[in-house]
Design a protein around this motif. Structure first.
Motif, PDB file in Angstrom:
ATOM      1  N   SER A 395      -9.741  17.995  18.444  1.00 54.91           N
ATOM      2  CA  SER A 395     -10.142  18.683  19.668  1.00 54.91           C
ATOM      3  C   SER A 395      -9.031  19.562  20.237  1.00 54.91           C
ATOM      4  O   SER A 395      -9.303  20.531  20.946  1.00 54.91           O
ATOM      5  N   ASN A 396      -7.766  19.239  19.916  1.00 53.42           N
ATOM      6  CA  ASN A 396      -6.648  20.020  20.442  1.00 53.42           C
ATOM      7  C   ASN A 396      -6.141  21.065  19.460  1.00 53.42           C
ATOM      8  O   ASN A 396      -5.036  21.587  19.607  1.00 53.42           O
ATOM      9  N   MET A 397      -6.934  21.386  18.462  1.00 49.90           N
ATOM     10  CA  MET A 397      -6.519  22.383  17.470  1.00 49.90           C
ATOM     11  C   MET A 397      -6.381  23.753  18.118  1.00 49.90           C
ATOM     12  O   MET A 397      -6.962  24.046  19.159  1.00 49.90           O
ATOM     13  N   ASP A 398      -5.591  24.636  17.471  1.00 50.75           N
ATOM     14  CA  ASP A 398      -5.510  26.026  17.911  1.00 50.75           C
ATOM     15  C   ASP A 398      -6.591  26.804  17.167  1.00 50.75           C
ATOM     16  O   ASP A 398      -6.568  26.893  15.939  1.00 50.75           O
ATOM     17  N   PRO A 399      -7.560  27.378  17.877  1.00 52.12           N
ATOM     18  CA  PRO A 399      -8.669  28.056  17.194  1.00 52.12           C
ATOM     19  C   PRO A 399      -8.239  29.276  16.393  1.00 52.12           C
ATOM     20  O   PRO A 399      -8.892  29.633  15.409  1.00 52.12           O
ATOM     21  N   TYR A 400      -7.155  29.946  16.810  1.00 49.49           N
ATOM     22  CA  TYR A 400      -6.662  31.064  16.006  1.00 49.49           C
ATOM     23  C   TYR A 400      -6.195  30.571  14.641  1.00 49.49           C
ATOM     24  O   TYR A 400      -6.490  31.175  13.609  1.00 49.49           O
ATOM     25  N   THR A 401      -5.473  29.468  14.642  1.00 53.32           N
ATOM     26  CA  THR A 401      -4.945  28.924  13.394  1.00 53.32           C
ATOM     27  C   THR A 401      -6.059  28.452  12.473  1.00 53.32           C
ATOM     28  O   THR A 401      -6.072  28.765  11.272  1.00 53.32           O
ATOM     29  N   VAL A 402      -7.004  27.694  13.013  1.00 53.93           N
ATOM     30  CA  VAL A 402      -8.062  27.105  12.189  1.00 53.93           C
ATOM     31  C   VAL A 402      -8.972  28.180  11.599  1.00 53.93           C
ATOM     32  O   VAL A 402      -9.284  28.171  10.397  1.00 53.93           O
ATOM     33  N   THR A 403      -9.417  29.115  12.425  1.00 55.42           N
ATOM     34  CA  THR A 403     -10.334  30.146  11.913  1.00 55.42           C
ATOM     35  C   THR A 403      -9.642  31.044  10.892  1.00 55.42           C
ATOM     36  O   THR A 403     -10.230  31.387   9.854  1.00 55.42           O
ATOM     37  N   ALA A 404      -8.397  31.414  11.155  1.00 58.57           N
ATOM     38  CA  ALA A 404      -7.674  32.281  10.229  1.00 58.57           C
ATOM     39  C   ALA A 404      -7.406  31.565   8.910  1.00 58.57           C
ATOM     40  O   ALA A 404      -7.493  32.163   7.830  1.00 58.57           O
ATOM     41  N   LEU A 405      -7.094  30.281   8.983  1.00 58.19           N
ATOM     42  CA  LEU A 405      -6.811  29.521   7.768  1.00 58.19           C
ATOM     43  C   LEU A 405      -8.065  29.356   6.915  1.00 58.19           C
ATOM     44  O   LEU A 405      -8.014  29.428   5.681  1.00 58.19           O
ATOM     45  N   LEU A 406      -9.211  29.155   7.556  1.00 58.36           N
ATOM     46  CA  LEU A 406     -10.471  29.083   6.808  1.00 58.36           C
ATOM     47  C   LEU A 406     -10.744  30.390   6.073  1.00 58.36           C
ATOM     48  O   LEU A 406     -11.129  30.393   4.893  1.00 58.36           O
ATOM     49  N   ALA A 407     -10.544  31.511   6.763  1.00 56.36           N
ATOM     50  CA  ALA A 407     -10.769  32.806   6.126  1.00 56.36           C
ATOM     51  C   ALA A 407      -9.772  33.047   4.997  1.00 56.36           C
ATOM     52  O   ALA A 407     -10.142  33.516   3.912  1.00 56.36           O
ATOM     53  N   GLU A 408      -8.516  32.718   5.232  1.00 60.90           N
ATOM     54  CA  GLU A 408      -7.493  32.926   4.218  1.00 60.90           C
ATOM     55  C   GLU A 408      -7.776  32.098   2.963  1.00 60.90           C
ATOM     56  O   GLU A 408      -7.727  32.610   1.833  1.00 60.90           O
ATOM     57  N   THR A 409      -8.089  30.822   3.146  1.00 58.34           N
ATOM     58  CA  THR A 409      -8.299  29.930   2.007  1.00 58.34           C
ATOM     59  C   THR A 409      -9.539  30.293   1.207  1.00 58.34           C
ATOM     60  O   THR A 409      -9.549  30.181  -0.024  1.00 58.34           O
ATOM     61  N   THR A 410     -10.588  30.725   1.870  1.00 57.10           N
ATOM     62  CA  THR A 410     -11.863  30.946   1.172  1.00 57.10           C
ATOM     63  C   THR A 410     -12.079  32.394   0.727  1.00 57.10           C
ATOM     64  O   THR A 410     -12.950  32.645  -0.111  1.00 57.10           O
TER      65      THR A 410
END
Length: 431
Positions: A395-410
């Protein structure tokens, strides 16, 4: 002092259509006193009615009038509330400035600065941090043409400071390979409401526990739902502000709620989540309740709080997209440790393999399985296209980090054929 208990919060609407939970005076009594409402430590579960003298009541009325005042007929100037992420990476800071006229785009706003040594973001001998306006939302608290401005943070030399996660995310989302895939995100932000003075969930007996989980999820009733007025006020404030909020519900643990933001494209997902968190902090501040994004606020047989992130690309949403989704899941499995390291502090207390979570040390996927790292919906399986849900973020994740990492990885990252084959075998997946 005379006291009585008022059973529910009176969350009135101000002159600008803004939520207000300030004390509201009632009719004067024969003794020349007025009954005002003041919150107790139990948050929305209980209020005290206090006898106020006419002088105090007059002050409250005049304050309310000023707070609700629409300045539009009297001046072209507006108030811009600049908000940014503080030194912990999860706290939100803000300050206000006057702008000479209404604006429609962040590029029309000036950069600003603040004392980074007071937020844990700069040393005292070189404390200036620069705010770059990046996104604008309407201000539901001040109304009119006033705005909330989401900013990211830089050194005076123009370098992003370490807590500026937006800068890197913007680079990833501006990559032609990523932007051409029009990545959509739907983020489920869970949070817990706490009684201010005792650090215990709203609606729980102080120092004690309610009945076991089961009756609280999406529940109705004063013995099962705690904090609905806050959730509803936040919902309306987000709609007013222009945040892409799509729903809300009570969660499995009493005193815990969730709201959903999206679908949002690219960098907008992070901007909208941070703006929505700011509004929630302000509303709980007014209500005298503490907001926590701790992923496991109460140990034991209680659900934690996550930030499940639903994700799709253009290719996933088109015919044959299920095969693209499975390829993305393979990539995610190979970078599991990297994602976990960026998915929020304290997540190991939540990702235990219990309470609708997968183990933090193991990667898994499944259709309609909420005990997996990645869940695919039945509808996606049936249609052969759609989206995936990453259930790992806290719940305390940084949304910039999570969304960007999903795009980068996939989208951007490519594993070796050997690694991909081994991952497919391990996950029993035909790609």
């Amino acid at each position: 002092m005379a006291q009585a208990v008022v059973p529910a919060m009176q969350c009135q609407m101000g002159a600008l259509g803004k939520p207000s939970v300030r004390a509201r005076p009632a009719a004067a009594t024969a003794g020349g006193r007025v009954w005002g409402v003041r919150r107790t430590a139990r948050g929305t579960a209980g209020f005290k009615v206090l006898a106020l003298g006419p002088e105090t009541t007059g002050v409250v009325q005049r304050m309310d009038q000023l707070l609700n005042m629409d300045t539009t007929p009297f001046t072209d100037k507006i108030i811009a509330e600049y908000i940014w992420v503080g030194g912990s990476g999860i706290d939100i800071r803000s300050k206000s400035r006057t702008i000479s006229k209404p604006v429609e785009d962040p590029s029309e706003l000036p950069k600003w600065n603040y004392d980074g040594s007071s937020t844990g973001q700069a040393p005292g001998e070189d404390s200036e941090v620069i705010l770059y306006p990046q996104a604008i939302f309407k201000d539901p608290f001040r109304g009119g043409n006033n705005i909330i401005v989401v900013c990211d943070t830089y050194t005076p030399q123009g370098e992003p400071i370490p807590t500026n996660k937006r800068h890197r995310a913007a680079q990833i989302f501006s990559d032609p390979k990523v932007s051409s895939q029009v990545p959509w995100f739907g983020i489920e932000q869970e949070y817990t409401l706490m009684q201010r003075d005792v650090n215990w969930p709203l609606g729980w007996p102080v120092g004690g526990y309610p009945g076991p989980q089961g009756p609280y999820y999406c529940a109705v009733g004063s013995d099962k739902s705690f904090g609905r007025d806050i959730s509803d006020a936040h919902y309306k404030a987000c709609l007013y502000a222009g945040i892409e909020i799509s729903g809300t519900n009570g969660e499995v643990m009493p005193g815990q709620w969730e709201y959903q933001v999206g679908p949002s494209v690219g960098i907008d997902a992070g901007d909208h989540i941070w703006a929505s968190r700011y509004l929630l902090e302000r509303i709980t501040e007014q209500a005298g309740v503490v907001l926590t994004l701790d992923p496991k606020p109460i140990q034991g047989d209680w659900n934690g709080a996550g930030c499940h992130t639903n994700y799709s690309t253009k290719a996933m949403r088109e015919d044959g997209g299920f095969e693209v989704i499975k390829k993305a899941i393979l990539n995610l499995s190979l970078r599991h440790d990297l994602h976990i390291s960026e998915y929020g502090e304290g997540n190991e207390r939540r990702l235990t393999g219990l309470h609708e979570t997968a183990s933090i040390s193991d990667f898994s996927w499944g259709v309609a399985n909420r005990g997996c790292s990645i869940r695919v919906g039945r509808d996606t399986e049936a249609k052969g296209k759609g989206y995936l849900e990453d259930r790992r973020p806290a719940s305390n994740m940084d949304p910039y980090t999570v969304t960007a990492l999903l795009a980068e990885t996939t989208i951007l990252w490519e594993p070796t054929l050997e690694a991909e084959a081994l991952a497919a075998k391990k996950l029993a997946m035909n790609v």
